[in-house]
Scaffold this active site. Structure first.
Site, PDB file in Angstrom:
ATOM      1  N   TYR A  15       0.827  -1.204   0.000  1.00 60.49           N
ATOM      2  CA  TYR A  15       0.000   0.000   0.000  1.00 60.49           C
ATOM      3  C   TYR A  15       0.864   1.258   0.000  1.00 60.49           C
ATOM      4  O   TYR A  15       0.687   2.143  -0.844  1.00 60.49           O
ATOM      5  CB  TYR A  15      -0.952  -0.001   1.211  1.00 60.49           C
ATOM      6  CG  TYR A  15      -1.719   1.285   1.368  1.00 60.49           C
ATOM      7  CD1 TYR A  15      -2.852   1.537   0.609  1.00 60.49           C
ATOM      8  CD2 TYR A  15      -1.304   2.266   2.270  1.00 60.49           C
ATOM      9  CE1 TYR A  15      -3.556   2.728   0.749  1.00 60.49           C
ATOM     10  CE2 TYR A  15      -2.004   3.451   2.411  1.00 60.49           C
ATOM     11  CZ  TYR A  15      -3.124   3.673   1.646  1.00 60.49           C
ATOM     12  OH  TYR A  15      -3.809   4.855   1.770  1.00 60.49           O
ATOM     13  N   ASP A  39      -9.925   9.859   5.100  1.00 54.74           N
ATOM     14  CA  ASP A  39      -8.584  10.446   5.047  1.00 54.74           C
ATOM     15  C   ASP A  39      -8.685  11.942   4.781  1.00 54.74           C
ATOM     16  O   ASP A  39      -8.995  12.338   3.664  1.00 54.74           O
ATOM     17  CB  ASP A  39      -7.779   9.758   3.950  1.00 54.74           C
ATOM     18  CG  ASP A  39      -6.319  10.169   3.922  1.00 54.74           C
ATOM     19  OD1 ASP A  39      -5.936  11.152   4.604  1.00 54.74           O
ATOM     20  OD2 ASP A  39      -5.539   9.524   3.207  1.00 54.74           O
ATOM     21  N   ASP A  99      -1.934   5.481   9.788  1.00 54.38           N
ATOM     22  CA  ASP A  99      -3.098   4.811   9.212  1.00 54.38           C
ATOM     23  C   ASP A  99      -3.516   3.671  10.114  1.00 54.38           C
ATOM     24  O   ASP A  99      -2.660   2.968  10.677  1.00 54.38           O
ATOM     25  CB  ASP A  99      -2.776   4.234   7.830  1.00 54.38           C
ATOM     26  CG  ASP A  99      -2.897   5.251   6.706  1.00 54.38           C
ATOM     27  OD1 ASP A  99      -3.210   6.430   6.976  1.00 54.38           O
ATOM     28  OD2 ASP A  99      -2.674   4.861   5.545  1.00 54.38           O
TER      29      ASP A  99
END
Length: 124
Positions: A15, A39, A99
Site C-alpha cells: 500500500y 482520510d 493509518d
C-alpha cells in the site's frame, strides 16, 4: 479466520509503496469490495470505488517517495506510520500520517482511517 500477520504486513508495505510510486489501479487492487477510506479522520468517508479512484488518482502523477515506520498488527487490524514526500522541483512537501486499517480474510483492506492534521504537513 483472520489473515496472517505476514499477509497483512505485505498489504501494508504494498500500500505505502503503491501510494508513493504506483498507479491508482495498484492501490485499488489492495481494497476489498465495499471498503471505506476516511482520510483524514473527520472528513466524509469515501465508500465507493469511484470515490476511491478519484481520491487516489490525484496522487498518481506526482513524484513521491515514502518511508514506512512502525507497523503494529493485531488480529485483522494494523496501525502504522509513514512519511510521504512529494517532490515539486526544488521544493518538497512531507506529510507524516498514521493509518489504521482493517482487513478481510484475504488481507484486502476493508477500512482505512488516516490520522493527520495540518501540522503534519511540512514544506522544505
Amino acid at each position: 479466520m483472520a489473515p496472517s500477520r505476514e499477509s497483512i504486513l505485505n498489504t501494508v508495505e504494498t500500500y505505502v509503496k503503491s501510494v508513493a510510486v504506483g498507479t491508482v489501479d495498484d492501490v485499488l487492487a489492495l481494497f476489498a469490495p465495499g471498503a471505506t477510506v476516511e482520510d483524514p479522520v473527520g472528513t466524509e468517508p469515501r465508500t465507493t470505488e469511484a470515490s476511491l479512484r478519484e481520491f487516489y488518482g490525484i496522487i498518481e502523477p506526482l513524484e513521491q517517495t515514502v518511508e514506512l515506520g512502525v507497523v503494529k498488527i493485531a488480529a485483522d487490524h494494523a496501525a502504522f506510520n509513514f512519511t510521504l514526500t512529494t517532490h515539486l522541483g526544488e521544493q518538497q512537501i512531507e506529510i507524516s500520517v498514521i493509518d489504521v486499517m482493517t482487513f478481510d480474510d484475504d488481507a484486502k483492506i476493508t477500512s482505512m482511517k488516516a490520522i493527520w492534521g495540518p501540522e503534519d504537513v511540512v514544506t522544505r
